[in-house]
Design a protein around this motif. Sequence first.
Motif, PDB file in Angstrom:
ATOM      1  N   UNK A 260       1.135  -1.638   0.225  1.00 28.38           N
ATOM      2  CA  UNK A 260      -0.171   0.261   0.083  1.00 28.38           C
ATOM      3  C   UNK A 260       0.616   1.149   0.119  1.00 28.38           C
ATOM      4  N   UNK A 261       2.361   1.248   0.797  1.00 31.99           N
ATOM      5  CA  UNK A 261       2.462   2.358   0.962  1.00 31.99           C
ATOM      6  C   UNK A 261       3.585   2.534  -0.364  1.00 31.99           C
ATOM      7  N   UNK A 262       3.903   1.844  -1.347  1.00 28.54           N
ATOM      8  CA  UNK A 262       4.856   1.758  -3.112  1.00 28.54           C
ATOM      9  C   UNK A 262       3.218   3.306  -2.891  1.00 28.54           C
ATOM     10  N   UNK A 263       2.181   3.081  -3.024  1.00 32.97           N
ATOM     11  CA  UNK A 263       1.719   3.843  -4.233  1.00 32.97           C
ATOM     12  C   UNK A 263       0.657   4.806  -3.142  1.00 32.97           C
ATOM     13  N   UNK A 264       1.114   5.297  -2.078  1.00 37.19           N
ATOM     14  CA  UNK A 264       0.615   6.712  -1.336  1.00 37.19           C
ATOM     15  C   UNK A 264       1.400   7.694  -2.335  1.00 37.19           C
ATOM     16  N   UNK A 265       1.689   7.845  -2.661  1.00 37.59           N
ATOM     17  CA  UNK A 265       2.117   9.509  -2.849  1.00 37.59           C
ATOM     18  C   UNK A 265       1.235   9.750  -4.088  1.00 37.59           C
ATOM     19  N   UNK A 266       0.084   8.620  -4.823  1.00 38.58           N
ATOM     20  CA  UNK A 266      -0.806   9.168  -6.210  1.00 38.58           C
ATOM     21  C   UNK A 266      -1.616   9.899  -5.965  1.00 38.58           C
ATOM     22  N   UNK A 267      -1.773  10.681  -7.241  1.00 37.06           N
ATOM     23  CA  UNK A 267      -1.949  12.004  -7.218  1.00 37.06           C
ATOM     24  C   UNK A 267      -3.753  11.719  -6.264  1.00 37.06           C
ATOM     25  N   UNK A 268      -4.592  12.526  -5.791  1.00 30.49           N
ATOM     26  CA  UNK A 268      -6.351  12.248  -5.419  1.00 30.49           C
ATOM     27  C   UNK A 268      -6.819  11.984  -7.148  1.00 30.49           C
ATOM     28  N   UNK A 269      -6.221  13.035  -7.481  1.00 31.90           N
ATOM     29  CA  UNK A 269      -7.052  13.329  -9.065  1.00 31.90           C
ATOM     30  C   UNK A 269      -7.162  12.131 -10.287  1.00 31.90           C
ATOM     31  N   UNK A 270      -5.859  10.969  -9.724  1.00 29.82           N
ATOM     32  CA  UNK A 270      -5.702   9.992 -10.573  1.00 29.82           C
ATOM     33  C   UNK A 270      -6.443   8.784 -10.280  1.00 29.82           C
ATOM     34  N   UNK A 271      -7.385   9.148 -10.506  1.00 32.90           N
ATOM     35  CA  UNK A 271      -8.518   8.565 -10.555  1.00 32.90           C
ATOM     36  C   UNK A 271      -8.814   7.045 -10.891  1.00 32.90           C
ATOM     37  N   UNK A 272      -8.674   7.126 -12.247  1.00 26.27           N
ATOM     38  CA  UNK A 272      -8.385   5.420 -13.020  1.00 26.27           C
ATOM     39  C   UNK A 272      -7.145   4.749 -12.639  1.00 26.27           C
ATOM     40  N   UNK A 273      -5.871   5.132 -12.328  1.00 21.48           N
ATOM     41  CA  UNK A 273      -4.669   4.631 -12.188  1.00 21.48           C
ATOM     42  C   UNK A 273      -5.073   4.593 -10.470  1.00 21.48           C
ATOM     43  N   UNK A 274      -5.604   5.204  -9.407  1.00 19.48           N
ATOM     44  CA  UNK A 274      -6.499   4.313  -8.377  1.00 19.48           C
ATOM     45  C   UNK A 274      -7.309   3.001  -8.269  1.00 19.48           C
ATOM     46  N   UNK A 275      -8.319   3.443  -9.547  1.00 16.62           N
ATOM     47  CA  UNK A 275      -9.522   2.228  -9.609  1.00 16.62           C
ATOM     48  C   UNK A 275      -8.673   0.942  -9.784  1.00 16.62           C
ATOM     49  N   UNK A 276      -8.050   1.074 -10.835  1.00 17.33           N
ATOM     50  CA  UNK A 276      -6.804   0.156 -11.330  1.00 17.33           C
ATOM     51  C   UNK A 276      -5.939  -0.960 -10.075  1.00 17.33           C
ATOM     52  N   UNK A 277      -5.795   0.281  -9.617  1.00 16.78           N
ATOM     53  CA  UNK A 277      -4.896  -1.017  -8.196  1.00 16.78           C
ATOM     54  C   UNK A 277      -6.096  -1.048  -7.479  1.00 16.78           C
ATOM     55  N   UNK A 278      -6.953  -0.503  -6.608  1.00 18.37           N
ATOM     56  CA  UNK A 278      -7.909  -0.968  -6.320  1.00 18.37           C
ATOM     57  C   UNK A 278      -8.109  -2.648  -6.824  1.00 18.37           C
ATOM     58  N   UNK A 279      -8.794  -2.440  -7.385  1.00 17.82           N
ATOM     59  CA  UNK A 279      -9.681  -3.630  -7.531  1.00 17.82           C
ATOM     60  C   UNK A 279      -8.221  -4.755  -8.202  1.00 17.82           C
ATOM     61  N   UNK A 280      -7.665  -4.101  -8.585  1.00 22.31           N
ATOM     62  CA  UNK A 280      -6.250  -5.413  -8.542  1.00 22.31           C
ATOM     63  C   UNK A 280      -5.772  -5.956  -7.047  1.00 22.31           C
ATOM     64  N   UNK A 281      -6.125  -5.095  -6.101  1.00 23.03           N
ATOM     65  CA  UNK A 281      -5.749  -5.798  -4.360  1.00 23.03           C
ATOM     66  C   UNK A 281      -6.895  -5.881  -4.277  1.00 23.03           C
ATOM     67  N   UNK A 282      -8.285  -5.746  -4.870  1.00 19.81           N
ATOM     68  CA  UNK A 282      -9.640  -6.621  -4.770  1.00 19.81           C
ATOM     69  C   UNK A 282      -9.497  -8.270  -4.646  1.00 19.81           C
ATOM     70  N   UNK A 283      -8.811  -8.404  -6.268  1.00 19.94           N
ATOM     71  CA  UNK A 283      -8.296  -9.566  -6.869  1.00 19.94           C
ATOM     72  C   UNK A 283      -7.498 -10.052  -5.969  1.00 19.94           C
ATOM     73  N   UNK A 284      -5.862  -9.810  -5.260  1.00 17.63           N
ATOM     74  CA  UNK A 284      -5.238 -10.268  -4.289  1.00 17.63           C
ATOM     75  C   UNK A 284      -5.988 -10.766  -2.702  1.00 17.63           C
ATOM     76  N   UNK A 285      -6.857  -9.821  -2.657  1.00 13.51           N
ATOM     77  CA  UNK A 285      -7.548 -10.233  -1.497  1.00 13.51           C
ATOM     78  C   UNK A 285      -8.660 -11.535  -1.451  1.00 13.51           C
ATOM     79  N   UNK A 286      -9.351 -11.694  -2.605  1.00 12.33           N
ATOM     80  CA  UNK A 286      -9.283 -12.287  -2.908  1.00 12.33           C
ATOM     81  C   UNK A 286      -8.712 -13.961  -3.048  1.00 12.33           C
ATOM     82  N   UNK A 287      -7.828 -14.256  -3.316  1.00 10.54           N
ATOM     83  CA  UNK A 287      -7.084 -15.160  -3.301  1.00 10.54           C
ATOM     84  C   UNK A 287      -6.148 -15.440  -2.205  1.00 10.54           C
TER      85      UNK A 287
END
Length: 108
Positions: free
Chosen positions: A61-88
């Motif tokens: 999570x810390x790797x992407x801590x400094x992402x801009x709050x307006x980089x919504x598409x990138x944040x959404x992508x990373x959250x979806x990727x994290x949700x897949x990892x959570x399922x696994x």
Amino acid sequence: MMSRYLALSNCRRLTSSPPKPLSPSQLRVLRLYRSFLRVLNKKDLSLEDKRSTQQEIRRNFEKNRNLSKIAVNQIDFLVRQGEKKLTLFQDSATASVAAIRPKTHHST
């Protein structure tokens, strides 16, 4: 002397601004982080393994801590990727987040 300290601490508390409300993206990331920790606590692992896995989760999570709050598409992508990892990670056979590797697509 103690009352002087209390007066100073109260003064600081009154002058500091209230915390800013979290954005929907921040709430989503925080929810995902907490979900990982909840799943980790349910796993039957040694204390040392839980600590190292918790550190790995935090690092991810810390790797992407400094992402801009307006980089919504990138944040959404990373959250979806994290949700897949959570399922696994919820799978009882998966003991560590480090064992979960995202699939990479190789084009030939």
